[in-house]
Design an enzyme around this catalytic site. Sequence first.
Site, PDB file in Angstrom:
ATOM      1  N   HIS A   1       0.861  -1.189   0.000  1.00  0.00           N
ATOM      2  CA  HIS A   1       0.000   0.000   0.000  1.00  0.00           C
ATOM      3  C   HIS A   1       0.893   1.232   0.000  1.00  0.00           C
ATOM      4  CE1 HIS A   1      -2.797   3.095   1.445  1.00  0.00           C
ATOM      5  NE2 HIS A   1      -3.784   2.280   1.094  1.00  0.00           N
ATOM      6  N   GLY A  54       6.615  22.554   9.374  1.00  0.00           N
ATOM      7  CA  GLY A  54       7.811  21.729   9.411  1.00  0.00           C
ATOM      8  C   GLY A  54       8.806  22.108   8.333  1.00  0.00           C
ATOM      9  N   PRO A  55       9.930  21.406   8.296  1.00  0.00           N
ATOM     10  CA  PRO A  55      11.019  21.754   7.388  1.00  0.00           C
ATOM     11  C   PRO A  55      10.731  21.340   5.949  1.00  0.00           C
ATOM     12  CG  PRO A  55      11.560  19.752   8.571  1.00  0.00           C
ATOM     13  CD  PRO A  55      10.255  20.245   9.150  1.00  0.00           C
ATOM     14  N   GLY A  73       9.570  10.534   6.980  1.00  0.00           N
ATOM     15  CA  GLY A  73       8.826  10.816   5.769  1.00  0.00           C
ATOM     16  C   GLY A  73       7.987  12.072   5.900  1.00  0.00           C
TER      17      GLY A  73
END
Length: 253
Positions: free
Chosen positions: A110, A201-202, A210
């Site tokens: 998946h 976030g970065p 991930g």
Amino acid sequence: LSRWLTRMGWSRTLTSATRASLLSGDATCVAANVYISEGRDREVITRLTDAVASGSSPGARLGHVFVDDAYNRTGFTLVSSSVEGLVDGALAVSMLALDLVDLRRHSATHPRLGVVDHVACHPLVGDAATMDAARMARDAIGKVLGERGVATYLYGVGAGVDLASVRRRFGYFRANSSGSQWRGADADWAQVLRRVPPDFGPASLRGEWGIACVGCVPWVVNHNVVLDTADVDLAKRLAKEVSERGGGLAGVQ
């Protein structure tokens, strides 16, 4: 909740009626589906389940756990009568997962983008105030994940993009390994992050975590349909033809 409103900048953007409803506690019945990229390590799954089932997040209740070995993925359904409760419950599972799961060692049949692959926040009643509550939960969860260092994209209400579009940027639907398998983090993701920076976030890739997608949408029903064929190309054609994007049924993705 008043502190959350101020911190996230909502005090000035919500209507006075919605804000009063949220602060009074009238805006209830919100849910989140938290999808973690681990469905085989029973010890890890037990620890993640206990993070909300044990009462450590008293504002949220664990409604359902769906463990999928083949997909190597577990979905946690949480419900709450408050924004704060839902946020606390979703983050209890998510933060622990970041400590316990390493995407670099993950493989599955998946697709996925991250350890905390997907968090979907939903209103469980149809009024505008409850949708606002789900949207606030979405933004708060995304912000905290970003502060932890996870590249996090928002989708759904107020974000201007849907989940499938975010995923397609990263080639989500294309297996990156033989045998229709997804393994580890794709090296191309780092380029996409620089080109389309995340909401929180970065704009750089941490391979062990991930990417996270966090959304606010009406309740979504997922169906697994068993086909009497081993022809994967046929299955893909059928899936495309029944989807709205492929000219099929409205609302089907």
